[in-house]
Motif scaffolding. Structure first.
Motif, short mmCIF file in Angstrom:
data_model
loop_
_atom_site.label_atom_id
_atom_site.label_comp_id
_atom_site.label_asym_id
_atom_site.label_seq_id
_atom_site.Cartn_x
_atom_site.Cartn_y
_atom_site.Cartn_z
N LYS A 293 0.80 -1.22 0.00
CA LYS A 293 0.00 0.00 0.00
C LYS A 293 0.84 1.27 0.00
O LYS A 293 0.50 2.24 -0.69
CB LYS A 293 -0.97 0.00 1.18
N ASP B 37 -9.35 5.10 -1.26
CA ASP B 37 -10.45 4.23 -0.85
C ASP B 37 -10.88 3.33 -2.01
O ASP B 37 -11.16 2.14 -1.82
CB ASP B 37 -11.66 5.04 -0.37
N GLU B 38 -10.93 3.89 -3.20
CA GLU B 38 -11.32 3.11 -4.38
C GLU B 38 -10.21 2.15 -4.80
O GLU B 38 -10.47 1.00 -5.12
CB GLU B 38 -11.69 4.03 -5.55
N PHE C 295 -7.91 0.68 -3.09
CA PHE C 295 -7.69 -0.45 -2.19
C PHE C 295 -8.97 -1.21 -1.83
O PHE C 295 -8.96 -2.05 -0.94
CB PHE C 295 -6.96 0.01 -0.93
N ASN C 296 -10.04 -0.94 -2.53
CA ASN C 296 -11.28 -1.68 -2.33
C ASN C 296 -11.17 -3.02 -3.08
O ASN C 296 -11.28 -3.07 -4.30
CB ASN C 296 -12.48 -0.87 -2.84
N SER C 297 -10.95 -4.08 -2.33
CA SER C 297 -10.70 -5.40 -2.94
C SER C 297 -11.95 -6.02 -3.56
O SER C 297 -11.85 -7.00 -4.30
CB SER C 297 -10.10 -6.35 -1.90
N LYS C 298 -13.10 -5.47 -3.29
CA LYS C 298 -14.34 -6.02 -3.85
C LYS C 298 -14.59 -5.56 -5.29
O LYS C 298 -15.47 -6.10 -5.96
CB LYS C 298 -15.54 -5.60 -2.98
N LEU C 299 -13.82 -4.57 -5.76
CA LEU C 299 -14.06 -3.99 -7.07
C LEU C 299 -13.04 -4.47 -8.10
O LEU C 299 -11.88 -4.70 -7.77
CB LEU C 299 -14.00 -2.46 -7.00
N GLU D 157 -14.16 -1.13 -12.44
CA GLU D 157 -15.06 -0.50 -11.47
C GLU D 157 -14.32 0.56 -10.66
O GLU D 157 -14.87 1.64 -10.38
CB GLU D 157 -15.66 -1.56 -10.53
N LYS D 158 -13.09 0.26 -10.30
CA LYS D 158 -12.28 1.25 -9.56
C LYS D 158 -12.06 2.50 -10.40
O LYS D 158 -12.22 3.62 -9.91
CB LYS D 158 -10.94 0.64 -9.16
N ASN E 11 -15.22 4.51 -10.61
CA ASN E 11 -15.48 5.20 -9.34
C ASN E 11 -14.50 6.36 -9.12
O ASN E 11 -14.88 7.41 -8.61
CB ASN E 11 -15.41 4.22 -8.18
#
Length: 177
Positions: free
Chosen positions: A83, A134-135, A137-141, A145-146, A149
């Motif tokens: 990160k 935030d976008e 490191f959003n592992s769901k996207l 999609e990142k 966003n």
């Protein structure tokens, strides 16, 4: 009959000759006038308030497309588990790209002197960067999609700064933009 044909041909040649001479004189005068103009550095006219509030946000949005391409490359090739490294790269890229635009904007003759600096001072970069992270490191996207966003985040912060620009321009000019 033959004499009339010769006279008509001769008349055609005279008309074409006169037309040609007039054309040559016109071109000569045009180039003479062009050559008499002083050659100097190209200048940008003073931007009107209307042009300023149209041009600056449009150029910011245009340059955002390039930033999104670089961010897509980072998302696809970098190890997002590291990160700090990713944050450093993204921060440096966004700051570098932005500093180039700021310098370009500062060269413009707008109602707001050094409008690039003004834009930088009024753009909430720290919160923008936090929202980008935030976008990222959003592992769901997914990557796409990142990026979508992040584009929305960019639009939100750019729109907020554009509103500040409109307010500032209204203060300076007394007009409503």
């Amino acid at each position: 009959m033959l004499k009339i044909g010769i006279l008509l041909n001769l008349l055609k040649l005279v008309v074409i000759g006169v037309y040609g001479i007039i054309g040559l004189i016109g071109w000569y005068k045009y180039y003479e006038e062009l050559a008499a103009r002083p050659m100097g550095a190209a200048t940008v006219n003073k931007f009107s308030p209307e042009m300023t509030v149209t041009y600056i946000p449009a150029m910011v949005r245009y340059h955002s497309i390039g930033k999104l391409q670089v961010l897509r490359s980072i998302l696809l090739t970098d190890n997002l588990e590291d990160k700090e490294q990713v944050k450093t790269r993204i921060t440096n890229i966004l700051k570098h790209c932005t500093s180039v635009h700021i310098r370009d904007f500062n060269l413009l003759d707008t109602p707001i002197k050094n409008i690039g600096n003004w834009y930088q001072d009024n753009f909430d970069f720290d919160n923008f960067l936090a929202a980008v992270f935030d976008e990222v490191f959003n592992s769901k996207l997914s990557v796409e999609e990142k990026i979508r966003n992040i584009f929305d985040v960019m639009e939100t912060y750019q729109n907020a700064t554009t509103q500040k620009l409109l307010i500032e321009m209204n203060k300076l000019t007394g007009n409503q933009y």
